[in-house]
Write an enzyme that holds these catalytic residues in place. Structure first.
Site, PDB file in Angstrom:
ATOM      1  N   ASN A   1      10.410   7.374   0.814  1.00 12.88           N
ATOM      2  CA  ASN A   1       9.095   7.991   0.628  1.00 12.88           C
ATOM      3  C   ASN A   1       8.982   9.217   1.530  1.00 12.88           C
ATOM      4  OD1 ASN A   1       7.659   7.196   3.226  1.00 12.88           O
ATOM      5  ND2 ASN A   1       8.319   5.187   2.463  1.00 12.88           N
TER       6      ASN A   1
ATOM      7  N   ASP B   1       7.555  -1.286   0.292  1.00 14.30           N
ATOM      8  CA  ASP B   1       7.075  -2.641   0.006  1.00 14.30           C
ATOM      9  C   ASP B   1       8.159  -3.490  -0.659  1.00 14.30           C
ATOM     10  OD1 ASP B   1       4.398  -2.419   0.969  1.00 14.30           O
ATOM     11  OD2 ASP B   1       3.997  -1.066  -0.701  1.00 14.30           O
TER      12      ASP B   1
ATOM     13  N   LYS C   1      29.321   2.790  -5.711  1.00 19.37           N
ATOM     14  CA  LYS C   1      28.423   3.730  -6.377  1.00 19.37           C
ATOM     15  C   LYS C   1      28.316   3.388  -7.868  1.00 19.37           C
ATOM     16  CE  LYS C   1      27.697   8.562  -7.329  1.00 19.37           C
ATOM     17  NZ  LYS C   1      28.423   9.705  -7.847  1.00 19.37           N
TER      18      LYS C   1
ATOM     19  N   PRO D   1       9.989  -7.771   4.010  1.00 23.49           N
ATOM     20  CA  PRO D   1       9.134  -8.452   4.996  1.00 23.49           C
ATOM     21  C   PRO D   1       8.022  -7.506   5.442  1.00 23.49           C
ATOM     22  CG  PRO D   1      11.249  -7.840   5.978  1.00 23.49           C
ATOM     23  CD  PRO D   1      11.352  -7.577   4.499  1.00 23.49           C
TER      24      PRO D   1
ATOM     25  N   ILE E   1       6.207  -6.105   8.333  1.00 23.06           N
ATOM     26  CA  ILE E   1       6.475  -6.047   9.779  1.00 23.06           C
ATOM     27  C   ILE E   1       5.187  -6.212  10.574  1.00 23.06           C
ATOM     28  CG2 ILE E   1       7.443  -4.600  11.619  1.00 23.06           C
ATOM     29  CD1 ILE E   1       9.073  -3.246   9.224  1.00 23.06           C
TER      30      ILE E   1
ATOM     31  N   PHE F   1      -1.732   0.740  10.302  1.00 20.49           N
ATOM     32  CA  PHE F   1      -2.267   1.914   9.624  1.00 20.49           C
ATOM     33  C   PHE F   1      -2.566   1.549   8.183  1.00 20.49           C
ATOM     34  CE2 PHE F   1      -2.161   6.014  11.878  1.00 20.49           C
ATOM     35  CZ  PHE F   1      -1.811   5.553  13.124  1.00 20.49           C
TER      36      PHE F   1
ATOM     37  N   LYS G   1      -7.672  -4.951   4.597  1.00 17.69           N
ATOM     38  CA  LYS G   1      -6.261  -4.972   5.026  1.00 17.69           C
ATOM     39  C   LYS G   1      -6.134  -5.558   6.434  1.00 17.69           C
ATOM     40  CE  LYS G   1      -3.747  -1.930   3.269  1.00 17.69           C
ATOM     41  NZ  LYS G   1      -3.431  -0.564   2.860  1.00 17.69           N
TER      42      LYS G   1
ATOM     43  N   LYS H   1      -3.732  -8.722   7.148  1.00 19.17           N
ATOM     44  CA  LYS H   1      -2.518  -8.613   7.971  1.00 19.17           C
ATOM     45  C   LYS H   1      -2.638  -9.364   9.295  1.00 19.17           C
ATOM     46  CE  LYS H   1      -0.556  -5.119   5.496  1.00 19.17           C
ATOM     47  NZ  LYS H   1       0.798  -4.659   5.282  1.00 19.17           N
TER      48      LYS H   1
HETATM   49  N1  CTP Z   1       3.580  -2.395   6.943  1.00 15.61           N
HETATM   50  C1  CTP Z   1       4.617  -3.065   7.547  1.00 15.61           C
HETATM   51  N2  CTP Z   1       5.589  -3.658   6.784  1.00 15.61           N
HETATM   52  C2  CTP Z   1       5.541  -3.587   5.445  1.00 15.61           C
HETATM   53  C3  CTP Z   1       4.486  -2.897   4.819  1.00 15.61           C
HETATM   54  C4  CTP Z   1       3.521  -2.313   5.608  1.00 15.61           C
HETATM   55  O1  CTP Z   1       4.660  -3.118   8.781  1.00 15.61           O
HETATM   56  N3  CTP Z   1       6.478  -4.153   4.742  1.00 15.61           N
HETATM   57  C5  CTP Z   1       2.518  -1.815   7.788  1.00 15.61           C
HETATM   58  C6  CTP Z   1       2.482  -0.320   7.839  1.00 15.61           C
HETATM   59  O2  CTP Z   1       3.262   0.190   8.891  1.00 15.61           O
HETATM   60  C7  CTP Z   1       1.013  -0.071   8.060  1.00 15.61           C
HETATM   61  C8  CTP Z   1       0.355  -1.150   7.225  1.00 15.61           C
HETATM   62  O3  CTP Z   1       1.286  -2.204   7.207  1.00 15.61           O
HETATM   63  O4  CTP Z   1       0.634  -0.284   9.395  1.00 15.61           O
HETATM   64  C9  CTP Z   1       0.090  -0.671   5.835  1.00 15.61           C
HETATM   65  O5  CTP Z   1      -0.123  -1.736   4.983  1.00 15.61           O
HETATM   66  P1  CTP Z   1       0.322  -1.755   3.453  1.00 15.61           P
HETATM   67  O6  CTP Z   1       0.031  -3.113   2.950  1.00 15.61           O
HETATM   68  O7  CTP Z   1       1.665  -1.199   3.263  1.00 15.61           O
HETATM   69  O8  CTP Z   1      -0.686  -0.833   2.819  1.00 15.61           O
HETATM   70  P2  CTP Z   1      -0.547   0.564   2.181  1.00 15.61           P
HETATM   71  O9  CTP Z   1       0.871   0.943   1.927  1.00 15.61           O
HETATM   72  O10 CTP Z   1      -1.329   1.458   3.066  1.00 15.61           O
HETATM   73  O11 CTP Z   1      -1.301   0.436   0.832  1.00 15.61           O
HETATM   74  P3  CTP Z   1      -1.415  -0.720  -0.263  1.00 15.61           P
HETATM   75  O12 CTP Z   1      -2.576  -1.529   0.190  1.00 15.61           O
HETATM   76  O13 CTP Z   1      -1.660   0.058  -1.470  1.00 15.61           O
HETATM   77  O14 CTP Z   1      -0.137  -1.482  -0.271  1.00 15.61           O
END
Ligand code: CTP
Length: 403
Positions: free
Chosen positions: A209, A277, A287, A305, A307, A325, A339, A343
């Site tokens: 990304n 994600d 390849k 996972p 994090i 974030f 969120k 989380k």
């Molecule tokens: N994060 C993480 N590990 C992941 C996915 C996200 O640590 N596998 C953390 C990001 O670093 C950030 C937060 O989770 O702090 C963002 O959450 P996320 O669920 O990824 O939301 P977004 O990508 O912002 O949006 P959406 O809700 O659309 O998924």
């Protein structure tokens, strides 16, 4: 505030140098001891007599002056200060600092110093916006040099825009802030994630990304400046490693996850990375070839996972403050509040990343800080300013939590 603290003020050759006697006076009113180094250019705008009178000390001007050197060698000059402040900092002295030039007393002192440095840039708007100056300022920031200003407004040259030196009051406030925050997180440990993750499809292709890593790296730098022992776990970015931070370079979400959990215990975790994600279920060992008439491959994705959630659920190793974030394009506060609950983290820094804001990959960020009590909206700030404000908030929170 400034009792016992010594500032070495380097005055370089911009029209704003005329404000320096006022700046020195205000610093001394706050209790700071001030000694000045004046460049040849600076002396076109302010006299050594004026600076000497307000600082109550000798004004040093010449690298090859026997008097200056015997009275105070340039190495000693660079070391006998708690902070070196360059105000005004012209495009020229910023370039010399970035390149490590030492052609006069001011730049020699700046190259020889082992003390923190802060600059207050002042120049024409075109010079400030020139790619050379942009790159030089980034270099200095990454070395941990603090910036105050510049401000937007009318300039002495008749143009209007970014480049005016900050008001002496604001420079004094930045100096006060520096001393207030220095060492404030000493003894604390922080783990920060930054940048994107790359999820391999095969040995040459990946899903990634556009995250630049600017915000996460700036947070790591800000926490380190405040004395925290900081580990930055970063995906692939073009950002240089911030100074004073221990950096672990990873590629995939799983590597980032493992590195973060290995870095525990910590007092603070800030997850600013844009973690993918999903990853490809079966990464090809070789390849993937197009073949003659082969159909495009279809990829099966499986979840990575989380994090942030893992750090927030790390049991007795859970950092005392876990910050995530949220990148949202609509209903920013509402979605980010949900969120936070999902989380299990303490705070969410929510930013609007709809394409019109230019946040993703850009230099500024409009954020809302969401905790258990509600949301607080911050003004549009540079990513460095967001980082500093967040680091200050983190320090306040940990101080409250420590009996
Ligand atoms: N994060 C993480 N590990 C992941 C996915 C996200 O640590 N596998 C953390 C990001 O670093 C950030 C937060 O989770 O702090 C963002 O959450 P996320 O669920 O990824 O939301 P977004 O990508 O912002 O949006 P959406 O809700 O659309 O998924």
């Amino acid at each position: 505030m400034g009792e016992g603290k010594r500032i070495l003020l380097v005055v370089s050759g911009g029209i704003a140098a005329y404000k320096c006697p006022d700046l020195v006076r205000r610093l001394r009113e706050r209790g700071y001891g001030v000694r000045c180094v004046l460049t040849q250019g600076g002396a076109q705008f302010v006299t050594p007599l004026a600076l000497g009178a307000v600082s109550g000390d000798t004004v040093y001007q010449d690298l090859f002056s026997l008097t200056d050197e015997s009275e105070m060698g340039h190495i000693r000059l660079s070391r006998e200060a708690d902070l070196v402040l360059v105000a005004p900092a012209t495009a020229n002295i910023i370039a010399a600092m970035a390149a490590g030039l030492a052609g006069d007393l001011a730049t020699t002192v700046l190259l020889a110093t082992d003390k923190p440095v802060m600059i207050a840039p002042a120049m024409n708007v075109r010079m400030w916006e020139h790619p050379a100056t942009r790159a030089n300022v980034t270099t200095l920031r990454n070395r941990g040099i603090g910036l105050v200003g510049p401000e937007a407004g009318d300039m002495a040259c008749g143009e209007t825009g970014m480049g005016r030196m900050s008001d002496p009051n604001d420079i004094v406030a930045a100096v006060d802030g520096f001393f207030r925050n220095a060492g404030r997180l000493a003894g604390r440990k922080a783990v920060i994630t930054s940048g994107p993750t790359f999820e391999a499809i095969d040995p040459v292709r990946f899903i990634g990304n556009h995250s630049s890593g600017k915000q996460g790296h700036a947070i790591a730098a800000a926490l380190a400046h405040m004395g925290a022992q900081t580990t930055l776990v970063t995906g692939p970015t073009a950002q240089p490693d911030p100074s004073g931070v221990s950096v672990i370079h990873v590629r995939s979400a799983r590597e980032m996850h493992d590195a973060c959990l290995e870095a525990l215990p910590a007092d603070i975790a800030v997850c600013a990375a844009a973690v993918a994600d999903w990853r490809v279920a079966d990464e090809a060992a070789q390849k993937i070839k197009k073949g003659a008439n082969a159909a495009p491959p279809s990829l099966t994705l499986i979840p990575n996972p989380d994090i942030l959630a893992a750090l927030a659920a790390a049991g007795n190793k859970r950092p005392r403050l876990v910050v995530g974030f949220a990148a949202e394009t609509e209903n920013v506060v509402e979605n980010a509040t949900a969120k936070r609950a999902r989380k299990g983290c303490d705070w969410i820094v929510a930013n609007d990343v709809s394409p019109s804001t230019g946040t993703f990959g850009g230099d500024a960020n409009a954020v809302h800080l969401i905790d258990g009590e509600g949301a607080e909206s911050w003004p549009l700030l540079s990513k460095e300013a967001v980082a500093e404000r967040l680091a200050t908030r983190i320090a306040e929170r940990l101080e409250e939590a420590t009996p």
